[in-house]
Write a protein that holds these residues in place. Structure first.
Motif, mmCIF file in Angstrom:
data_model
loop_
_atom_site.group_PDB
_atom_site.id
_atom_site.type_symbol
_atom_site.label_atom_id
_atom_site.label_comp_id
_atom_site.label_asym_id
_atom_site.label_seq_id
_atom_site.Cartn_x
_atom_site.Cartn_y
_atom_site.Cartn_z
ATOM 1 N N PRO A 39 0.718 -1.102 -0.099
ATOM 2 C CA PRO A 39 0.015 -0.155 0.102
ATOM 3 C C PRO A 39 1.004 1.234 0.235
ATOM 4 O O PRO A 39 0.394 2.254 0.255
ATOM 5 C CB PRO A 39 -0.787 -0.255 1.247
ATOM 6 N N HIS A 52 -10.046 7.051 -9.645
ATOM 7 C CA HIS A 52 -9.744 5.922 -8.817
ATOM 8 C C HIS A 52 -8.585 5.785 -8.291
ATOM 9 O O HIS A 52 -7.485 5.552 -9.200
ATOM 10 C CB HIS A 52 -10.410 4.487 -9.449
ATOM 11 N N LEU A 54 -5.866 2.800 -6.600
ATOM 12 C CA LEU A 54 -5.650 1.482 -6.001
ATOM 13 C C LEU A 54 -4.454 1.385 -5.347
ATOM 14 O O LEU A 54 -3.511 2.285 -5.684
ATOM 15 C CB LEU A 54 -5.785 0.443 -7.127
ATOM 16 N N HIS A 55 -4.274 0.717 -4.121
ATOM 17 C CA HIS A 55 -3.135 0.462 -3.650
ATOM 18 C C HIS A 55 -2.510 -0.888 -3.797
ATOM 19 O O HIS A 55 -1.275 -0.978 -3.745
ATOM 20 C CB HIS A 55 -3.252 1.123 -1.927
ATOM 21 N N SER A 59 -4.467 -3.152 -11.191
ATOM 22 C CA SER A 59 -5.118 -1.963 -12.137
ATOM 23 C C SER A 59 -6.058 -2.839 -13.050
ATOM 24 O O SER A 59 -6.498 -1.711 -13.953
ATOM 25 C CB SER A 59 -4.140 -1.022 -12.564
ATOM 26 N N LYS A 83 -10.552 -1.508 2.713
ATOM 27 C CA LYS A 83 -10.785 -0.221 2.503
ATOM 28 C C LYS A 83 -11.044 -0.197 0.848
ATOM 29 O O LYS A 83 -11.896 0.423 0.478
ATOM 30 C CB LYS A 83 -9.941 1.164 2.834
ATOM 31 N N GLU A 84 -9.807 -0.653 0.234
ATOM 32 C CA GLU A 84 -10.019 -0.538 -1.092
ATOM 33 C C GLU A 84 -11.277 -1.522 -1.851
ATOM 34 O O GLU A 84 -12.033 -0.918 -2.843
ATOM 35 C CB GLU A 84 -8.741 -1.308 -1.639
ATOM 36 N N THR A 300 -0.685 8.436 -2.503
ATOM 37 C CA THR A 300 -0.823 7.701 -1.132
ATOM 38 C C THR A 300 -0.701 8.610 -0.181
ATOM 39 O O THR A 300 -1.564 8.590 0.941
ATOM 40 C CB THR A 300 0.338 6.581 -1.122
#
Ligand code: IMP
Length: 424
Positions: A39, A52, A54-55, A59, A83-84, A300
């Motif tokens: 993350p 959007h 994403l961590h 993708s 959370k994602e 992030t």
């Protein structure tokens, strides 16, 4: 017929725009597989006017029919992961069916995050500038053979393992004179782990072996960038994993002779977040202009990214170390309107010209810059300006690889696929 696995990775210091390119090419693949990092990454995708980020999740999730695999080389924070998933739920995307997680991936504990913060605080002014997501301590436990893996969650003694590792961390935190992770963080973590336990946990090396044998197309997605690689980056100002193409083999369990194309993603300029050498860094108005025009703030951490000119020796190094077969150039539109743009063709280190980043990165590394004519507006539907074509040709010539994709804006539609005019 057995297929090969293509690799897509960052050729600079991260934040090159890998997420966007994966999203663009995902329809050509059956499986998108993340191979390292965690993350600390923030892969931004924009389409239909929505952003959007994403961590940890690959993708490819926004493309129907794509399987998304989180490989063994990735480190997972269950709380962020959950959370994602919830953020994707909120846009009507239930990823549970298309998401696979390697049992061999390691877990980030709340105490890993606390240790990351304690270690950075202890370093003072020589801190790495870590994202403080617990990445370093988690990989340390992995190589130190103490780590907790996703597959451990299926074992009857998983709670004992969690408590034993937490205790070990508490002793270390005590030595740092820092408090343990708060009790709520532990509760939140344990609750998130319950959800992860219910997802599809797989032996991903076997999954990928089968997929490739059955002719499925697999794309390995990297995080961070080549110059943040633990072995070949600007050590110690690096992340804790192998971000390079070799990392796709170890991070997914796919043998080197099964690798197909290797695409390096780079920006028409350079950015870096956190500390460490950055020879072409612009500390003036031009740097500020690029930061503003390119929205160069961490996805992030929100930190402003350091900005500078394109560094050709560094890009050439990335081509060499990764075996890059093609390049994707991002964000040239950010430089539109400048009369002149500069490119770095070498460095001066201790008064001597070189084209290599020195072993000791603590001293001054001055860039040798060459001016190039700038360009005006870049539009996907119009021919590219001649001066921009010359910039492309110059990069191809200097690093020896064709540029096959050009991104002219954040939206997935603002992308030009290019027939290579440059032959290696
Ligand atoms: P860590 O991986 O969070 O420990 O951070 C180590 C270094 O890598 C710091 O300089 C971070 O800013 C940088 N870094 C980590 N992940 C990313 C990323 O996804 N993009 C850009 N820089 C990153």
């Amino acid at each position: 017929m057995a297929a090969r696995m293509d690799v897509l990775l960052g050729a600079q210091w991260g934040d090159e725009g890998k997420g966007k390119v994966v999203d663009v090419v995902a329809p050509e693949y059956n499986v998108i597989a993340r191979f390292q990092g965690g993350p600390n990454a923030g892969h931004t995708l924009i389409f239909e006017g929505k952003k959007h980020v994403l961590h940890t999740i690959p993708s490819g999730v926004f493309r129907e029919g794509t399987t998304n695999l989180v490989g063994n080389g990735v480190v997972i924070d269950p709380v962020i992961f959950l959370k994602e998933i919830k953020a994707l739920d909120a846009v009507g995307l239930d990823v549970r069916k298309s998401l696979l997680i390697s049992r061999r991936a390691h877990l980030i504990l709340p105490t890993h995050r606390a240790l990351d913060a304690a270690s950075e605080a202890e370093k003072g002014t020589s801190k790495i500038g870590s994202t403080l997501k617990g990445i370093g301590p988690t990989y340390m436990d992995k190589t130190g053979r103490n780590g907790l893996r996703i597959g451990d969650l299926e074992l009857p003694d998983s709670m004992d393992r969690f408590l034993a590792l937490t205790k070990k961390h508490e002793r270390l935190l005590e030595q740092y004179g820092k408090p343990d992770a708060p009790a709520e963080a532990r509760e939140e973590w344990l609750a998130a782990v319950e959800v992860i336990r219910g997802l599809q946990l797989v032996d991903s090396e076997h999954y990928l072996d089968n997929a490739l044998r059955n002719g499925q197309r697999v794309l390995a997605e990297g995080a961070q960038g080549t110059l943040l690689d633990i072995d070949f980056g600007t050590y110690p100002f690096v992340t804790s994993s192998n971000t390079i193409s070799a990392g796709a083999c170890t991070g997914l369990g796919v043998a080197p002779n099964r690798i197909g194309t290797i695409t390096g993603i780079f920006k028409a300029y350079c950015t870096r977040v956190g500390s460490g050498p950055f020879p072409t860094e612009l500390l003036d108005d031009t740097g500020e202009m690029i930061r503003k025009a390119g929205h160069e703030f961490g996805s992030t951490t929100g930190r402003p990214r350091r900005c500078g000119w394109l560094d050709l020796p560094a890009l050439h190094y990335a081509v060499m170390i990764n075996g890059i077969t093609e390049l994707a150039m991002m964000k040239a539109d950010v430089l539109s309107g400048m009369d002149t743009v500069q490119v770095c063709t070498g460095y001066t280190v201790n008064g001597k010209r070189t084209d290599r980043m020195p072993y000791d990165v603590s001293g001054e590394i001055k860039p040798i810059l060459e001016p190039m004519e700038g360009w005006g507006e870049l539009r996907t539907e119009a021919p590219l300006p001649a001066s921009f074509e010359r910039y492309i040709a110059m990069v191809e010539e200097r690093v020896g690889v064709p540029i096959t994709l050009i991104s002219l804006g954040p939206d997935r539609a603002e992308t030009v696929r290019r027939q290579p005019t440059f032959a290696r």
